[in-house]
Design an enzyme around this catalytic site. Structure first.
Site, PDB file in Angstrom:
ATOM      1  CE1 TYR A 109       6.697 -13.386  -8.617  1.00  0.00           C
ATOM      2  CE2 TYR A 109       4.906 -14.979  -8.479  1.00  0.00           C
ATOM      3  CZ  TYR A 109       5.781 -14.095  -7.864  1.00  0.00           C
ATOM      4  OH  TYR A 109       5.751 -13.941  -6.499  1.00  0.00           O
ATOM      5  CG  ASP A 110       2.362 -18.453 -12.356  1.00  0.00           C
ATOM      6  OD1 ASP A 110       2.428 -17.747 -11.338  1.00  0.00           O
ATOM      7  OD2 ASP A 110       1.378 -18.462 -13.126  1.00  0.00           O
ATOM      8  CB  SER A 143      -7.952   8.173  16.033  1.00  0.00           C
ATOM      9  OG  SER A 143      -8.282   8.846  17.232  1.00  0.00           O
ATOM     10  CD  GLU A 190       1.440  10.683   3.994  1.00  0.00           C
ATOM     11  OE1 GLU A 190       1.582   9.447   3.876  1.00  0.00           O
ATOM     12  OE2 GLU A 190       1.710  11.296   5.039  1.00  0.00           O
ATOM     13  CE  LYS A 242      -8.929   9.402   8.019  1.00  0.00           C
ATOM     14  NZ  LYS A 242      -9.810   8.232   7.841  1.00  0.00           N
ATOM     15  NE  ARG A 293      -5.907   3.590  16.138  1.00  0.00           N
ATOM     16  CZ  ARG A 293      -6.917   3.819  16.953  1.00  0.00           C
ATOM     17  NH1 ARG A 293      -8.004   3.060  16.897  1.00  0.00           N
ATOM     18  NH2 ARG A 293      -6.877   4.805  17.844  1.00  0.00           N
ATOM     19  CD  GLU A 330      -6.126   2.566   6.761  1.00  0.00           C
ATOM     20  OE1 GLU A 330      -7.348   2.597   6.974  1.00  0.00           O
ATOM     21  OE2 GLU A 330      -5.260   2.949   7.596  1.00  0.00           O
ATOM     22  CE  LYS A 389       0.564  11.169   8.413  1.00  0.00           C
ATOM     23  NZ  LYS A 389       1.203   9.898   8.012  1.00  0.00           N
ATOM     24  CE  LYS A 407     -13.543  11.570   8.004  1.00  0.00           C
ATOM     25  NZ  LYS A 407     -13.042  10.169   8.033  1.00  0.00           N
TER      26      LYS A 407
END
Length: 369
Positions: free
Chosen positions: A38-39, A84, A114, A116, A137, A172, A288, A312
């Site tokens: 790769y390099d 939020s 999913e 967090k 954000r 994120e 969701k 949470k």
């Protein structure tokens, strides 16, 4: 000696190869070549771009780390408010959330669950397949332009695998556990204050004016929401995640599509038990409504969408013994007391030291050896 056209074609081919290798290495976790190979490709690209600067573009894999430090961050107005999430702490909160959803929709709903990620919320904009803006954000309406720092995260493609006129996404940025432990060890050796947790370390890294600092911090990212899309249509959140992955963006593999809220709660409990096995910190799970039309019908309050909640996890705690307190003096003269603890496993990490910040904190908590 290459002709100009031959150089252009070689540069384009090298970029395609490097982008493909980045995708397989950082997104699929299935490298196709060795680091040394790769390099060599990267060195060849940099050499050709130096010899033929007319073909240098901001989206080139060679341009991830910028040059001079910035004087400050410009502001970015988000395409729409980045809200939020309302919190849920127990099964009763799940049932109440599902009741509100089904009451408005008049039917049952599928849910996507999913992890967090405990990091820094970011938004990216791709125009004609090329990354043009990356922002924090901020207050949800206006964020800071940290494009140069986000470009140093190698899992974030500078160019999508397939071009779209416009794509705005949310995700994120985070610091993996091993990178966090390594960074704090280096800071301790230099007599610098330790970061309290990976989230603070990630946020602090991305708000550095010198992108070379962010590049040295081994940051990563996951993306989980399409804010705006042109040139393609999706009908569900699950389809949106699949599209993001198809475009070469990192999407968390630990997602789950469930047909009822009971299965969603069970999946959250499953990850509460095994979250320590993940290479990054999570502080809960996100639930969701899957159908995007249903999301639009449910709408949002001023602070949070009505179609999603954040479950949470209970805070992890452990009891240990304070064996000593050492005091370090940083290069700037700041004195930082550090607690030496009997090693204990917590959140997947062996904790043997903890910063005590200052003398006032020691007195306030009545800490004794």
């Amino acid at each position: 000696m290459l002709t100009t056209e031959e150089a252009r074609l070689q540069i384009e081919e090298l970029r395609k190869q490097l982008e493909d290798h980045n995708y397989h290495y950082y997104v699929l976790d299935k490298p196709l070549i060795s680091d040394r190979e790769y390099d060599r490709l990267m060195e060849r690209l940099i050499r050709l771009e130096t010899e033929y600067p007319q073909f240098l573009t901001p989206a080139s894999p060679s341009q991830r780390v910028g040059g001079e430090p910035l004087k400050g961050f410009a502001t970015v107005q988000h395409y729409r408010p980045l809200l939020s999430l309302a919190n849920a702490f127990n099964q009763g909160d799940f049932i109440d959330f599902n009741r509100r959803v089904t009451s408005v929709l008049g039917k049952s709903a599928e849910y996507v669950i999913e992890p967090k990620i405990d990091g820094l919320s970011i938004a990216l904009t791709y125009e004609n397949g090329v990354l043009t803006t990356g922002a924090t954000r901020g207050d949800g309406v206006v964020g800071e332009n940290i494009t140069q720092n986000l470009k140093t995260i190698k899992s974030i493609p500078l160019r999508l695998r397939r071009s779209l006129p416009l794509l705005v996404i949310r995700g994120e940025a985070y610091m993996p556990k091993d990178a966090f432990n390594r960074l704090n060890q280096e800071r301790e050796e230099r007599g610098e204050e330790l970061f309290a947790n990976p989230r603070n370390a990630a946020a602090g890294s991305l708000r550095q004016l010198d992108p070379r600092i962010a590049a040295s911090r081994s940051l990563n990212a996951y993306f989980y929401e399409i804010i705006y899309l042109e040139g393609e249509t999706v009908g569900t959140h699950w389809e949106a995640l699949e599209l993001l992955a198809e475009l070469g963006l990192p999407v968390n593999r630990e997602k789950e599509l469930v047909s009822n809220i009971e299965d969603g709660y069970a999946y959250c409990q499953e990850w509460n038990e095994k979250r320590a096995s993940l290479p990054y910190e999570i502080d809960g799970m996100v639930v969701k409504v899957n159908n995007l039309e249903d999301q639009n019908r449910l709408g949002a309050t001023a602070k949070s969408p009505r179609w999603a909640i954040a479950y949470k996890f209970p805070a992890e705690q452990a009891t240990t013994v304070l064996e000593d307190i050492i005091v370090r003096v940083g290069r700037t003269g700041v004195v930082t007391p550090t607690a030496i603890l009997k090693p204990v496993r917590l959140a997947g990490t062996t904790v043997s030291k903890a910063t005590l910040h200052n003398e006032d904190m020691i007195r306030e908590k009545d800490i004794h050896i």
